[in-house]
Design a protein around this motif. Structure first.
Motif, short mmCIF file in Angstrom:
data_model
loop_
_atom_site.label_atom_id
_atom_site.label_comp_id
_atom_site.label_asym_id
_atom_site.label_seq_id
_atom_site.Cartn_x
_atom_site.Cartn_y
_atom_site.Cartn_z
N ASP A 315 0.83 -1.21 0.00
CA ASP A 315 0.00 0.00 0.00
C ASP A 315 0.86 1.27 0.00
N VAL A 316 1.95 1.25 0.78
CA VAL A 316 2.81 2.43 0.87
C VAL A 316 3.51 2.67 -0.47
N VAL A 317 3.98 1.60 -1.11
CA VAL A 317 4.63 1.74 -2.43
C VAL A 317 3.65 2.32 -3.45
N TYR A 320 3.11 6.11 -2.81
CA TYR A 320 4.20 6.99 -3.19
C TYR A 320 4.59 6.83 -4.67
N GLY A 321 3.82 6.06 -5.41
CA GLY A 321 4.15 5.86 -6.82
C GLY A 321 4.17 7.16 -7.60
N ALA A 322 3.16 8.00 -7.38
CA ALA A 322 3.07 9.27 -8.12
C ALA A 322 4.20 10.22 -7.71
N THR A 330 12.53 5.56 -9.16
CA THR A 330 11.92 4.25 -9.37
C THR A 330 11.78 3.55 -8.01
N VAL A 331 10.60 3.01 -7.75
CA VAL A 331 10.37 2.26 -6.50
C VAL A 331 10.09 0.82 -6.87
N LEU A 332 10.91 -0.08 -6.39
CA LEU A 332 10.77 -1.51 -6.65
C LEU A 332 10.31 -2.22 -5.38
N ARG A 333 9.43 -3.17 -5.56
CA ARG A 333 8.94 -3.95 -4.40
C ARG A 333 9.65 -5.30 -4.38
N THR A 368 16.82 4.89 -7.27
CA THR A 368 16.01 3.66 -7.26
C THR A 368 15.89 3.20 -5.80
N VAL A 369 14.65 3.01 -5.38
CA VAL A 369 14.39 2.60 -3.99
C VAL A 369 13.76 1.22 -4.00
N ARG A 370 14.29 0.34 -3.17
CA ARG A 370 13.76 -1.02 -3.06
C ARG A 370 13.11 -1.19 -1.67
#
Length: 451
Positions: A315-317, A320-322, A330-333, A368-370
């Motif tokens: 849900d948090v990813v 913060y996608g926008a 880039t946010v990677l799960r 890039t955030v994982r």
């Protein structure tokens, strides 16, 4: 009397005294049982022996006459076996003494202990007085002198044992009280020092591995926690006084300028808008401080339950996608392992959101955030890692300190990670800051649900 009254007020003395009283009563009861059992067995044995002898002599009188009984009495008194204890007497119908070692015929009565005359001396004996055939009276008995001596010996031995036991109990009470005072006294002295304001003082730990040693460890742990909280309060108080003075002074200066007679309406509106914005910012600061204080006080543990940590991360990813897309990040799960932890969903969602917000803020425009979740050795792990400039090792120990900003040029008040650490500690977890080469990796460990 006053000294005894003060001594009785000691819980250790009262506990030891009650224990000694119970032991003493138990010991006296045991001695009484031993005495009664021993004396009772001796009495029963003597009564059976005397009754049996009387029955045998009465039977002999019926079968063979008085002369046979006389001969048997004389033989018994002359055989040298227990002669000094045996008592026998046969009297005919006219009251004449036919045989025996008693001086007079005892008065008729129930079987039992009596005083009789034997060889001119009054002795205590167990007697059976029975009328038998041909009007004769038969007396059979046993001298109780040896038995009385044995009873006196048992009583003396019991009294000596009781006296020694009482001395040992008294010594035990003293030793017990001293030992209790030594252990409890150390806690009391430490509490007194703490009450005087010396929060650094701790209970000296004993080398024993008993309940008092565990109490000392628990008290020291509690004092460490109290000192940590007090240090935090002092730090917050000092920092608030320092951090808030500047914005309050700035607000005050703008409002005074707006209050000046020469200020036009536009300047006044601008000053009011700026003051409102800064006051709202200060209100957010106080809100975060209150949240940290509530978390550190443990006020929200009652709402804890099983929480899907992987769903919170998802849900948090998504939330913060926008924001990430707007700054080109880039946010990677990954990793994306399902796991359950015990806690408060809203608080843990705040932790994940704060960590992701920090990673995007400090990682750079195109970072890039994982964001990962995984289970390991009974712990649920939430990791947030960026590939930005990272944090030097020397500065990592300062991360999470209230109002500390390692990069002042980036907006904020230095309370985000302090709140994260408080919430994680509330959940019984730990926060680790690691070098991701490049970037910073924040690893949050939370107890898995059911552990």
């Amino acid at each position: 009397m006053n000294a005894l009254r003060r001594l009785w007020r000691s819980a250790g003395f009262r506990l030891a005294a009650h224990y000694a009283l119970l032991v003493g009563i138990t010991m006296l009861a045991a001695l009484a049982i031993i005495y009664l059992q021993t004396v009772g067995v001796l009495h029963q044995r003597m009564a059976r022996q005397v009754s049996t002898t009387a029955q045998q002599l009465a039977t002999l009188l019926e079968r063979e006459g008085a002369d046979a009984v006389v001969r048997e009495i004389e033989r018994t008194l002359a055989d040298g076996r227990s002669t000094d204890q045996e008592m026998l007497l046969l009297v005919d119908a006219q009251g004449r003494r036919l045989a025996g070692n008693l001086d007079t015929l005892p008065a008729p009565g129930a079987d039992g202990q009596r005083q009789v005359l034997r060889k001119g001396r009054s002795v205590r004996a167990w007697l059976v007085v029975r009328p038998v055939a041909q009007g004769h009276v038969l007396v059979v008995g046993s001298d109780l002198s040896d038995q009385q001596a044995l009873e006196e010996l048992i009583v003396s031995a019991s009294a000596a044992a009781a006296f020694v036991a009482m001395l040992l109990l008294a010594g035990g009470v003293f030793v017990f009280r001293q030992e209790l005072e030594r252990s409890v006294g150390a806690v009391r002295r430490t509490a007194a020092r703490i009450a005087l304001g010396d929060l650094r003082h701790r209970v000296p730990l004993s080398e024993d591995d008993d309940e008092f040693a565990l109490l000392e460890q628990d008290v020291n742990t509690m004092l460490d926690r109290i000192q940590s909280l007090m240090d935090g309060v002092r730090h917050v108080s000092d920092t608030i006084a320092h951090e808030l003075r500047t914005p309050l002074t700035r607000i005050l200066a703008r409002l005074r300028a707006a209050d000046d007679d020469g200020a036009d309406a536009g300047q006044r509106r601008a000053a009011i808008r700026t003051a409102i914005a800064e006051l709202e910012d200060l209100n957010r600061v106080f809100g975060k401080l209150l949240q940290i204080a509530e978390a550190e006080a443990g006020a929200q543990r009652g709402r804890f339950g099983a929480v899907a940590l992987h769903t919170i991360a998802d849900d948090v990813v998504e939330l913060y996608g926008a924001v990430a897309e707007a700054q080109g990040a880039t946010v990677l799960r990954e990793p994306c392992e399902a796991l359950q932890v015990r806690g408060d969903r809203e608080l843990l969602a705040g932790v994940a959101a704060n960590l992701l917000d920090n990673a995007l803020k400090y990682g750079g425009p195109t970072c890039t955030v994982r964001v990962g979740t995984e289970a390991r050795d009974g712990w649920g792990l939430l990791t947030v890692q960026d590939d930005g400039p990272g944090v030097p090792e020397a500065d990592r120990t300062r991360i999470g300190t209230r109002f500390v900003r390692l990069r002042p040029q980036v907006g904020g008040h230095g309370l985000g990670l302090a709140g994260v650490q408080a919430v994680v500690a509330l959940h019984g977890g730990r926060v680790h800051y690691e070098d991701a080469q490049p970037g910073l990796r924040v690893r949050v460990e939370l107890p898995a649900a059911g552990t």
